[in-house]
Design a protein around this motif. Structure first.
Motif, PDB file in Angstrom:
ATOM      1  N   SER A 156      -6.754  23.532  21.626  1.00 56.86           N
ATOM      2  CA  SER A 156      -6.770  24.525  20.554  1.00 56.86           C
ATOM      3  C   SER A 156      -7.304  25.864  21.052  1.00 56.86           C
ATOM      4  CB  SER A 156      -7.611  24.009  19.396  1.00 56.86           C
ATOM      5  OG  SER A 156      -7.710  24.972  18.370  1.00 56.86           O
ATOM      6  N   ALA A 157      -8.370  25.834  21.857  1.00 58.41           N
ATOM      7  CA  ALA A 157      -8.945  27.077  22.377  1.00 58.41           C
ATOM      8  C   ALA A 157      -7.969  27.782  23.304  1.00 58.41           C
ATOM      9  CB  ALA A 157     -10.247  26.775  23.102  1.00 58.41           C
ATOM     10  N   LEU A 158      -7.293  27.013  24.161  1.00 64.68           N
ATOM     11  CA  LEU A 158      -6.343  27.625  25.088  1.00 64.68           C
ATOM     12  C   LEU A 158      -5.145  28.196  24.349  1.00 64.68           C
ATOM     13  CD1 LEU A 158      -5.564  28.227  27.983  1.00 64.68           C
ATOM     14  CD2 LEU A 158      -4.608  25.935  28.172  1.00 64.68           C
ATOM     15  N   MET A 159      -4.669  27.516  23.315  1.00 68.11           N
ATOM     16  CA  MET A 159      -3.533  28.030  22.560  1.00 68.11           C
ATOM     17  C   MET A 159      -3.904  29.293  21.795  1.00 68.11           C
ATOM     18  SD  MET A 159      -1.375  24.699  21.208  1.00 68.11           S
ATOM     19  CE  MET A 159      -2.756  23.787  20.553  1.00 68.11           C
ATOM     20  N   ARG A 160      -5.121  29.328  21.230  1.00 66.45           N
ATOM     21  CA  ARG A 160      -5.555  30.552  20.533  1.00 66.45           C
ATOM     22  C   ARG A 160      -5.651  31.715  21.511  1.00 66.45           C
ATOM     23  NH1 ARG A 160      -9.294  27.023  17.997  1.00 66.45           N
ATOM     24  NH2 ARG A 160     -10.940  27.874  19.336  1.00 66.45           N
ATOM     25  N   ARG A 161      -6.169  31.455  22.683  1.00 64.18           N
ATOM     26  CA  ARG A 161      -6.266  32.516  23.688  1.00 64.18           C
ATOM     27  C   ARG A 161      -4.887  33.021  24.086  1.00 64.18           C
ATOM     28  NH1 ARG A 161      -5.810  32.476  29.256  1.00 64.18           N
ATOM     29  NH2 ARG A 161      -6.966  34.108  30.366  1.00 64.18           N
ATOM     30  N   ASP A 162      -3.951  32.099  24.314  1.00 61.97           N
ATOM     31  CA  ASP A 162      -2.610  32.511  24.704  1.00 61.97           C
ATOM     32  C   ASP A 162      -1.921  33.315  23.607  1.00 61.97           C
ATOM     33  OD1 ASP A 162      -2.896  31.326  27.132  1.00 61.97           O
ATOM     34  OD2 ASP A 162      -1.704  29.554  26.685  1.00 61.97           O
ATOM     35  N   LEU A 163      -2.147  32.937  22.357  1.00 61.44           N
ATOM     36  CA  LEU A 163      -1.537  33.672  21.248  1.00 61.44           C
ATOM     37  C   LEU A 163      -2.128  35.071  21.124  1.00 61.44           C
ATOM     38  CD1 LEU A 163      -1.244  30.876  18.529  1.00 61.44           C
ATOM     39  CD2 LEU A 163       0.607  31.930  19.837  1.00 61.44           C
ATOM     40  N   ARG A 164      -3.432  35.202  21.364  1.00 61.43           N
ATOM     41  CA  ARG A 164      -4.037  36.543  21.331  1.00 61.43           C
ATOM     42  C   ARG A 164      -3.477  37.410  22.445  1.00 61.43           C
ATOM     43  NH1 ARG A 164      -8.932  33.683  20.099  1.00 61.43           N
ATOM     44  NH2 ARG A 164      -9.515  33.772  22.310  1.00 61.43           N
ATOM     45  N   LEU A 165      -3.364  36.856  23.644  1.00 60.78           N
ATOM     46  CA  LEU A 165      -2.796  37.625  24.747  1.00 60.78           C
ATOM     47  C   LEU A 165      -1.335  37.978  24.490  1.00 60.78           C
ATOM     48  CD1 LEU A 165      -4.331  35.715  27.797  1.00 60.78           C
ATOM     49  CD2 LEU A 165      -5.020  37.939  26.893  1.00 60.78           C
ATOM     50  N   LEU A 166      -0.606  37.047  23.881  1.00 60.25           N
ATOM     51  CA  LEU A 166       0.793  37.312  23.560  1.00 60.25           C
ATOM     52  C   LEU A 166       0.925  38.448  22.556  1.00 60.25           C
ATOM     53  CD1 LEU A 166       3.785  36.387  23.836  1.00 60.25           C
ATOM     54  CD2 LEU A 166       3.365  34.902  21.870  1.00 60.25           C
ATOM     55  N   TRP A 167       0.032  38.492  21.582  1.00 60.58           N
ATOM     56  CA  TRP A 167       0.085  39.556  20.581  1.00 60.58           C
ATOM     57  C   TRP A 167      -0.195  40.916  21.214  1.00 60.58           C
ATOM     58  CZ3 TRP A 167       2.058  40.551  16.135  1.00 60.58           C
ATOM     59  CH2 TRP A 167       1.587  41.619  15.383  1.00 60.58           C
ATOM     60  N   ALA A 204       6.908  39.748  25.467  1.00 59.41           N
ATOM     61  CA  ALA A 204       7.333  38.432  24.984  1.00 59.41           C
ATOM     62  C   ALA A 204       8.793  38.422  24.557  1.00 59.41           C
ATOM     63  CB  ALA A 204       6.443  37.993  23.821  1.00 59.41           C
ATOM     64  N   LEU A 205       9.344  39.594  24.234  1.00 62.77           N
ATOM     65  CA  LEU A 205      10.738  39.660  23.799  1.00 62.77           C
ATOM     66  C   LEU A 205      11.715  39.759  24.953  1.00 62.77           C
ATOM     67  CD1 LEU A 205      10.358  42.154  20.806  1.00 62.77           C
ATOM     68  CD2 LEU A 205      10.604  39.667  20.694  1.00 62.77           C
ATOM     69  N   GLN A 206      11.208  39.954  26.173  1.00 63.76           N
ATOM     70  CA  GLN A 206      12.104  40.170  27.302  1.00 63.76           C
ATOM     71  C   GLN A 206      13.049  39.002  27.572  1.00 63.76           C
ATOM     72  OE1 GLN A 206       9.910  41.414  30.762  1.00 63.76           O
ATOM     73  NE2 GLN A 206       9.302  43.362  29.852  1.00 63.76           N
ATOM     74  N   PRO A 207      12.595  37.728  27.560  1.00 67.96           N
ATOM     75  CA  PRO A 207      13.561  36.644  27.808  1.00 67.96           C
ATOM     76  C   PRO A 207      14.698  36.604  26.800  1.00 67.96           C
ATOM     77  CG  PRO A 207      11.317  35.840  28.075  1.00 67.96           C
ATOM     78  CD  PRO A 207      11.210  37.215  27.494  1.00 67.96           C
ATOM     79  N   ALA A 208      14.371  36.779  25.511  1.00 67.94           N
ATOM     80  CA  ALA A 208      15.415  36.755  24.490  1.00 67.94           C
ATOM     81  C   ALA A 208      16.379  37.930  24.657  1.00 67.94           C
ATOM     82  CB  ALA A 208      14.793  36.772  23.094  1.00 67.94           C
ATOM     83  N   GLY A 229      -1.154  35.315  35.600  1.00 66.97           N
ATOM     84  CA  GLY A 229      -2.272  36.021  34.985  1.00 66.97           C
ATOM     85  C   GLY A 229      -3.577  35.254  35.098  1.00 66.97           C
ATOM     86  N   ASP A 230      -3.531  33.947  34.956  1.00 71.85           N
ATOM     87  CA  ASP A 230      -4.742  33.129  35.071  1.00 71.85           C
ATOM     88  C   ASP A 230      -5.258  33.110  36.495  1.00 71.85           C
ATOM     89  OD1 ASP A 230      -4.926  32.033  32.309  1.00 71.85           O
ATOM     90  OD2 ASP A 230      -2.957  31.256  32.804  1.00 71.85           O
ATOM     91  N   ALA A 231      -4.362  33.170  37.472  1.00 70.87           N
ATOM     92  CA  ALA A 231      -4.805  33.219  38.865  1.00 70.87           C
ATOM     93  C   ALA A 231      -5.464  34.552  39.186  1.00 70.87           C
ATOM     94  CB  ALA A 231      -3.621  32.975  39.795  1.00 70.87           C
ATOM     95  N   GLU A 232      -4.955  35.635  38.595  1.00 67.55           N
ATOM     96  CA  GLU A 232      -5.494  36.953  38.898  1.00 67.55           C
ATOM     97  C   GLU A 232      -6.850  37.206  38.249  1.00 67.55           C
ATOM     98  OE1 GLU A 232      -2.401  39.543  37.667  1.00 67.55           O
ATOM     99  OE2 GLU A 232      -1.159  39.223  39.463  1.00 67.55           O
ATOM    100  N   ARG A 257      -0.702  24.773  28.708  1.00 62.56           N
ATOM    101  CA  ARG A 257      -0.162  26.084  29.071  1.00 62.56           C
ATOM    102  C   ARG A 257       1.360  26.043  29.177  1.00 62.56           C
ATOM    103  NH1 ARG A 257      -1.768  30.511  31.415  1.00 62.56           N
ATOM    104  NH2 ARG A 257      -3.051  30.502  29.523  1.00 62.56           N
ATOM    105  N   THR A 258       1.911  24.972  29.716  1.00 66.41           N
ATOM    106  CA  THR A 258       3.361  24.856  29.817  1.00 66.41           C
ATOM    107  C   THR A 258       4.002  24.788  28.429  1.00 66.41           C
ATOM    108  OG1 THR A 258       3.093  23.672  31.911  1.00 66.41           O
ATOM    109  CG2 THR A 258       5.239  23.537  30.836  1.00 66.41           C
ATOM    110  N   PHE A 259       3.366  24.061  27.519  1.00 66.87           N
ATOM    111  CA  PHE A 259       3.882  24.005  26.147  1.00 66.87           C
ATOM    112  C   PHE A 259       3.870  25.383  25.504  1.00 66.87           C
ATOM    113  CE2 PHE A 259       2.692  23.892  21.626  1.00 66.87           C
ATOM    114  CZ  PHE A 259       3.845  23.339  21.101  1.00 66.87           C
TER     115      PHE A 259
END
Length: 231
Positions: free
Chosen positions: A15-26, A32-36, A83-86, A107-109
């Motif tokens: 849950s903590a990792l998903m919240r962090r990823d969503l904040r970074l995505l925002w 985030a729109l580039q692949p689409a 990003g996590d490595a950097e 993270r993959t999910f």
């Protein structure tokens, strides 16, 4: 005596990792729109190159849609762990009181949910753009629903292998493409079989079997690759 807080469990860390990823995505929602957008560009270029005739486009629509999804996934693959490595997060993952493979799987999910899932939701619109017969759309959706998580899991292993390298985009694509080709063949082949009146279940079952195996093995392999890359 001060009480120590309990260590977070698997659901808490996820849950903590998903919240962090969503904040970074925002914060970088434009990226985030580039692949689409890339997938849409590929499909439009194919449609223009083939002349825009509905019959011609309908014949190649499954292959074009699958190629667009695959290429857009490759475009976003380098950002999976970079990003996590950097910022040093991967080192913290290795010291966390939960298995590294669990964090890699979460993270993959999230990577799949933020890159492939929007494409999956946009597939009906893209299929209409390519004049795909509507009777083939359920098979296409099923193949993408099984194939895109499989692509993300396979890509996670390759991204973990190259996480310690700089400017590894070309190498990443060269390593990932041989793993992606069977998924592409069975994914597009299931829709082609449906169009020819044959049963597409066999190809879908193979995609499902590959997905189940990858769910078990890919996070473990990616975690081992990260440990090797960072040591």
């Amino acid at each position: 005596m001060k009480a120590t807080s309990p260590l977070p469990g698997l659901p808490g860390t996820a849950s903590a990792l998903m919240r962090r990823d969503l904040r970074l995505l925002w914060r970088r929602r434009g990226d985030a729109l580039q692949p689409a957008l890339f997938a849409l560009l590929v499909i439009v270029l194919f449609a223009l190159a083939l002349g825009g005739e509905a019959k011609v486009l309908a014949n190649v629509a499954p292959a074009v849609l699958w190629v667009a999804v695959l290429l857009s996934g490759l475009l976003a693959l380098d950002t999976l762990f970079r990003g996590d490595a950097e910022d040093g997060s991967l080192e913290q993952w290795m010291l966390a009181p939960v298995p590294l493979a669990w964090l890699v799987g979460v993270r993959t999910f999230m990577h799949w949910a933020t890159t492939a899932l929007p494409l999956l939701l946009a597939t009906p619109f893209l299929a209409e753009l390519m004049h795909l017969p509507r009777g083939q759309l359920p098979v296409l959706m099923a193949s993408l629903a099984l194939g895109t998580p499989l692509l993300s899991l396979l890509g996670a292993v390759v991204a973990a292998l190259t996480v310690g390298m700089r400017r590894s985009g070309i190498l990443l694509a060269l390593l990932a493409l041989p793993l992606y080709v069977p998924v592409l063949v069975f994914g597009a082949g299931s829709v082609a079989a449906s169009a020819q009146g044959m049963d597409p279940v066999g190809a879908l079952l193979l995609l499902g079997a590959g997905l189940v195996v990858s769910l078990v093995l890919a996070p473990l392999a990616a975690a081992a690759a990260i440990r090797i890359a960072l040591n």
